[in-house]
Write a protein that holds these residues in place. Structure first.
Motif, PDB file in Angstrom:
ATOM      1  N   VAL A 133       0.905  -1.250   0.084  1.00  0.00           N
ATOM      2  CA  VAL A 133      -0.100   0.090  -0.011  1.00  0.00           C
ATOM      3  C   VAL A 133       0.707   1.336  -0.081  1.00  0.00           C
ATOM      4  O   VAL A 133       0.628   2.100  -0.746  1.00  0.00           O
ATOM      5  N   GLY A 134       1.845   1.378   0.720  1.00  0.00           N
ATOM      6  CA  GLY A 134       2.677   2.524   0.978  1.00  0.00           C
ATOM      7  C   GLY A 134       3.282   2.816  -0.379  1.00  0.00           C
ATOM      8  O   GLY A 134       3.766   4.291  -0.521  1.00  0.00           O
ATOM      9  N   ASP A 135       3.600   1.953  -1.595  1.00  0.00           N
ATOM     10  CA  ASP A 135       4.237   2.469  -2.652  1.00  0.00           C
ATOM     11  C   ASP A 135       3.061   2.623  -3.902  1.00  0.00           C
ATOM     12  O   ASP A 135       3.706   3.059  -5.018  1.00  0.00           O
ATOM     13  N   LEU A 136       2.092   3.036  -3.451  1.00  0.00           N
ATOM     14  CA  LEU A 136       0.855   3.206  -4.452  1.00  0.00           C
ATOM     15  C   LEU A 136       1.217   4.313  -5.286  1.00  0.00           C
ATOM     16  O   LEU A 136       1.189   4.399  -6.529  1.00  0.00           O
ATOM     17  N   GLY A 137       1.614   5.535  -4.726  1.00  0.00           N
ATOM     18  CA  GLY A 137       1.787   6.658  -5.616  1.00  0.00           C
ATOM     19  C   GLY A 137       3.127   6.528  -6.330  1.00  0.00           C
ATOM     20  O   GLY A 137       2.980   6.797  -7.420  1.00  0.00           O
ATOM     21  N   ARG A 138       4.084   5.780  -5.858  1.00  0.00           N
ATOM     22  CA  ARG A 138       5.110   5.414  -6.938  1.00  0.00           C
ATOM     23  C   ARG A 138       4.478   4.550  -8.426  1.00  0.00           C
ATOM     24  O   ARG A 138       4.953   4.965  -9.288  1.00  0.00           O
ATOM     25  N   VAL A 170      -0.066  16.415  -4.078  1.00  0.00           N
ATOM     26  CA  VAL A 170      -0.413  15.025  -4.312  1.00  0.00           C
ATOM     27  C   VAL A 170      -1.673  14.810  -3.794  1.00  0.00           C
ATOM     28  O   VAL A 170      -2.011  14.774  -2.492  1.00  0.00           O
ATOM     29  N   PRO A 171      -2.851  13.762  -4.445  1.00  0.00           N
ATOM     30  CA  PRO A 171      -3.767  13.278  -3.404  1.00  0.00           C
ATOM     31  C   PRO A 171      -3.448  12.409  -2.384  1.00  0.00           C
ATOM     32  O   PRO A 171      -2.392  11.942  -2.235  1.00  0.00           O
ATOM     33  N   ASP A 172      -4.273  12.297  -1.627  1.00  0.00           N
ATOM     34  CA  ASP A 172      -4.192  11.462  -0.147  1.00  0.00           C
ATOM     35  C   ASP A 172      -4.255  10.219  -0.458  1.00  0.00           C
ATOM     36  O   ASP A 172      -4.652   9.739  -1.643  1.00  0.00           O
ATOM     37  N   GLY A 173      -4.128   9.196   0.761  1.00  0.00           N
ATOM     38  CA  GLY A 173      -4.780   7.832   0.366  1.00  0.00           C
ATOM     39  C   GLY A 173      -5.899   7.441  -0.169  1.00  0.00           C
ATOM     40  O   GLY A 173      -5.794   6.734  -1.146  1.00  0.00           O
ATOM     41  N   PRO A 174      -6.914   7.980   0.192  1.00  0.00           N
ATOM     42  CA  PRO A 174      -8.337   7.563  -0.502  1.00  0.00           C
ATOM     43  C   PRO A 174      -8.201   8.175  -1.786  1.00  0.00           C
ATOM     44  O   PRO A 174      -8.601   7.548  -2.685  1.00  0.00           O
ATOM     45  N   GLY A 175      -7.615   9.308  -2.125  1.00  0.00           N
ATOM     46  CA  GLY A 175      -7.499   9.950  -3.607  1.00  0.00           C
ATOM     47  C   GLY A 175      -6.809   9.082  -4.501  1.00  0.00           C
ATOM     48  O   GLY A 175      -6.997   8.752  -5.572  1.00  0.00           O
ATOM     49  N   LEU A 176      -5.553   8.350  -4.149  1.00  0.00           N
ATOM     50  CA  LEU A 176      -4.778   7.567  -4.588  1.00  0.00           C
ATOM     51  C   LEU A 176      -5.371   6.355  -4.925  1.00  0.00           C
ATOM     52  O   LEU A 176      -5.255   5.705  -5.966  1.00  0.00           O
ATOM     53  N   GLU A 177      -6.108   5.772  -3.864  1.00  0.00           N
ATOM     54  CA  GLU A 177      -6.786   4.535  -4.014  1.00  0.00           C
ATOM     55  C   GLU A 177      -7.994   5.031  -5.201  1.00  0.00           C
ATOM     56  O   GLU A 177      -8.003   3.771  -6.085  1.00  0.00           O
ATOM     57  N   ARG A 178      -8.609   5.847  -5.248  1.00  0.00           N
ATOM     58  CA  ARG A 178      -9.373   6.330  -6.381  1.00  0.00           C
ATOM     59  C   ARG A 178      -8.892   6.118  -7.543  1.00  0.00           C
ATOM     60  O   ARG A 178      -9.604   5.528  -8.714  1.00  0.00           O
ATOM     61  N   LEU A 179      -7.538   6.720  -7.844  1.00  0.00           N
ATOM     62  CA  LEU A 179      -6.894   6.681  -8.808  1.00  0.00           C
ATOM     63  C   LEU A 179      -6.517   5.323  -9.452  1.00  0.00           C
ATOM     64  O   LEU A 179      -6.588   5.121 -10.593  1.00  0.00           O
ATOM     65  N   ARG A 180      -6.242   4.455  -8.485  1.00  0.00           N
ATOM     66  CA  ARG A 180      -5.706   3.257  -8.711  1.00  0.00           C
ATOM     67  C   ARG A 180      -6.900   2.426  -9.299  1.00  0.00           C
ATOM     68  O   ARG A 180      -6.937   1.728 -10.433  1.00  0.00           O
ATOM     69  N   GLU A 181      -8.146   2.390  -8.573  1.00  0.00           N
ATOM     70  CA  GLU A 181      -9.377   1.695  -9.208  1.00  0.00           C
ATOM     71  C   GLU A 181      -9.707   2.142 -10.575  1.00  0.00           C
ATOM     72  O   GLU A 181     -10.166   1.516 -11.497  1.00  0.00           O
TER      73      GLU A 181
END
Length: 109
Positions: free
Chosen positions: A20-25, A69-80
């Motif tokens: 989870v911690g490297d999702l932004g990368r 940069v988007p936060d954790g939930p924002g990154l997860e939305r981008l991922r989905e």
């Protein structure tokens, strides 16, 4: 477009793996790979309606380079969102939208 669809599947796999911690990368890596994929699709004159969702996704992922940069939930939305777009391009026949070429029931109606 099979090689390009394969590349999209590889990018989706990259997003599905890791911690989870490297999702932004990982999203950043996918953005770079997706930019190259869209450029390559443009060079072979791919159908715009197939490329447009990928172009839109590149624009969405550009937020990763923004000052905020988007936060954790924002990154997860981008991922989905990225997973959905990449998987749809990688397997075009997997759609359930009536009226689309990939819908086997379409021709029976």
């Amino acid at each position: 477009l099979a090689p390009y669809r394969h590349r999209a599947a590889q990018l989706a796999t990259l997003l599905g793996a890791g911690v989870v911690g490297d999702l932004g990368r990982r999203l950043g890596l996918v953005r770079v790979g997706l930019e190259a994929l869209v450029a390559d699709l443009g060079s072979v004159a791919a159908v715009e309606e197939e490329v447009r969702p990928l172009r839109d996704l590149v624009a969405e992922l550009a937020s990763l380079a923004a000052p905020v940069v988007p936060d954790g939930p924002g990154l997860e939305r981008l991922r989905e969102r990225a997973l959905a777009v990449l998987r749809a391009f990688a397997a075009p026949g997997a759609t359930t939208d009536p009226g689309r070429r990939g819908d086997p029931e379409f021709w029976r109606r």
